[in-house]
Enzyme design. Sequence first.
Site, PDB file in Angstrom:
ATOM      1  N   ASP A 197     -22.672  -2.570  21.330  1.00  0.00           N
ATOM      2  CA  ASP A 197     -22.921  -3.795  21.113  1.00  0.00           C
ATOM      3  C   ASP A 197     -22.421  -4.834  20.264  1.00  0.00           C
ATOM      4  OD1 ASP A 197     -24.374  -2.788  19.191  1.00  0.00           O
ATOM      5  OD2 ASP A 197     -26.298  -2.965  20.115  1.00  0.00           O
TER       6      ASP A 197
ATOM      7  N   HIS B 206     -35.652   0.417  21.718  1.00  0.00           N
ATOM      8  CA  HIS B 206     -34.545   0.010  22.608  1.00  0.00           C
ATOM      9  C   HIS B 206     -33.172   0.687  22.065  1.00  0.00           C
ATOM     10  CE1 HIS B 206     -33.811  -2.971  19.002  1.00  0.00           C
ATOM     11  NE2 HIS B 206     -32.756  -2.197  19.010  1.00  0.00           N
TER      12      HIS B 206
ATOM     13  N   ASP C  87     -38.994  -0.622  18.919  1.00  0.00           N
ATOM     14  CA  ASP C  87     -39.532  -0.912  20.019  1.00  0.00           C
ATOM     15  C   ASP C  87     -39.091   0.006  21.087  1.00  0.00           C
ATOM     16  OD1 ASP C  87     -37.148  -2.012  20.322  1.00  0.00           O
ATOM     17  OD2 ASP C  87     -37.916  -4.066  20.886  1.00  0.00           O
TER      18      ASP C  87
ATOM     19  N   GLU D 233     -33.317  -4.056  25.377  1.00  0.00           N
ATOM     20  CA  GLU D 233     -34.876  -4.361  24.708  1.00  0.00           C
ATOM     21  C   GLU D 233     -35.717  -4.166  25.971  1.00  0.00           C
ATOM     22  OE1 GLU D 233     -35.197  -4.981  21.851  1.00  0.00           O
ATOM     23  OE2 GLU D 233     -34.118  -7.041  21.252  1.00  0.00           O
TER      24      GLU D 233
HETATM   25  C1  GLP Z   1     -30.197  -2.651  16.649  1.00  0.00           C
HETATM   26  C2  GLP Z   1     -29.144  -2.169  17.500  1.00  0.00           C
HETATM   27  C3  GLP Z   1     -28.899  -0.747  17.957  1.00  0.00           C
HETATM   28  C4  GLP Z   1     -29.666   0.135  16.926  1.00  0.00           C
HETATM   29  C5  GLP Z   1     -31.184  -0.136  16.701  1.00  0.00           C
HETATM   30  C6  GLP Z   1     -31.670   0.335  15.590  1.00  0.00           C
HETATM   31  O1  GLP Z   1     -30.718  -3.738  16.950  1.00  0.00           O
HETATM   32  N1  GLP Z   1     -28.485  -2.996  18.523  1.00  0.00           N
HETATM   33  O2  GLP Z   1     -28.078  -0.202  18.387  1.00  0.00           O
HETATM   34  O3  GLP Z   1     -29.651   1.535  17.240  1.00  0.00           O
HETATM   35  O4  GLP Z   1     -31.275  -1.720  16.327  1.00  0.00           O
HETATM   36  O5  GLP Z   1     -31.197  -0.159  14.096  1.00  0.00           O
HETATM   37  P1  GLP Z   1     -31.374   0.689  13.062  1.00  0.00           P
HETATM   38  O6  GLP Z   1     -30.536   2.032  13.140  1.00  0.00           O
HETATM   39  O7  GLP Z   1     -30.899  -0.097  11.846  1.00  0.00           O
HETATM   40  O8  GLP Z   1     -32.817   1.078  12.691  1.00  0.00           O
END
Ligand code: GLP
Length: 270
Positions: free
Chosen positions: A72, A143, A141, A148
């Site tokens: 992303d 995702h 959440d 989302e």
């Molecule tokens: C972000 C990214 C995801 C990631 C997730 C968790 O928004 N788009 O690819 O896996 O949230 O983030 P983190 O690993 O910092 O908890």
Amino acid sequence: MRLIIQPNADQLAQWAANYVVSKINKAKPTADKPFVLGLPTGSSPLGMYKKLIKMHKEGLVSFENVVTFNLDEYIGLDAKHPQSYHFFMWKTFFEHIDIKKENVNIPCGVAEDVDAECQAYEDKIKAAGGIDLFIGGVGSDGHIAFNEPGSSLASRTRIKTLTTKTIVANSRFFDDDVNLVPKTAITVGVGTIMESKEILLLVSGAHKARSLYHAVEGPVNQMWTVSTIQLHRKGIIVCDYDACSDLTVGTYKYFLDIEHDNLNPDSLME
Ligand code: GLP
């Protein structure tokens, strides 16, 4: 689906790094037949990237014939923006390994025609022969990538509006100012992820316990897009003890028992 339970984030990272290295080495990639990785940003993969860099420096793995697709990118941030996923990936990982620049793929957050960019990204993944190993984190959440809650489980690369929860969570990278966090992003779809030959998710910390519960014990559900991993033929989640807080004792003990011989990362090395 496999659930690999590790005591802490450091051992989780080592297990994941060793798994990635063993998959790359086993594939014996060449320029004509590269190994294709799907890669995430965020905090979850940081430890794994550090271990992979170390293993690369020790001569245990080369990324010369590895092609990567990031999951992303924020809309509106160019590659030079310090909070863009382009910037993150180069600083955190790519700069420290022997990957070829032309083998790195990250959606362009400032593309003039975002829909065309999304279609081109899907086409590029297909042209590369699909993703061999998709590595992802998970949001609190549930995702995956930026899919989302409520995302179609058949979705492809597209633009997504971020939820307030995600914007607040990610504001820690934007001086804790929610107003600086982009409101939309380009993300690969759940359907794109599901077409990968293998999926490896990294889940660490008590704040991810609800997501892990939904991924492992809940029904497949568009409100917890991570749960789709249950439908994949080769899905692995590697998590730490803290992330297991919402699993039933029975589930926890079951996976510790069935994976008993596979918990030592060193046993995975070829
Ligand atoms: C972000 C990214 C995801 C990631 C997730 C968790 O928004 N788009 O690819 O896996 O949230 O983030 P983190 O690993 O910092 O908890």
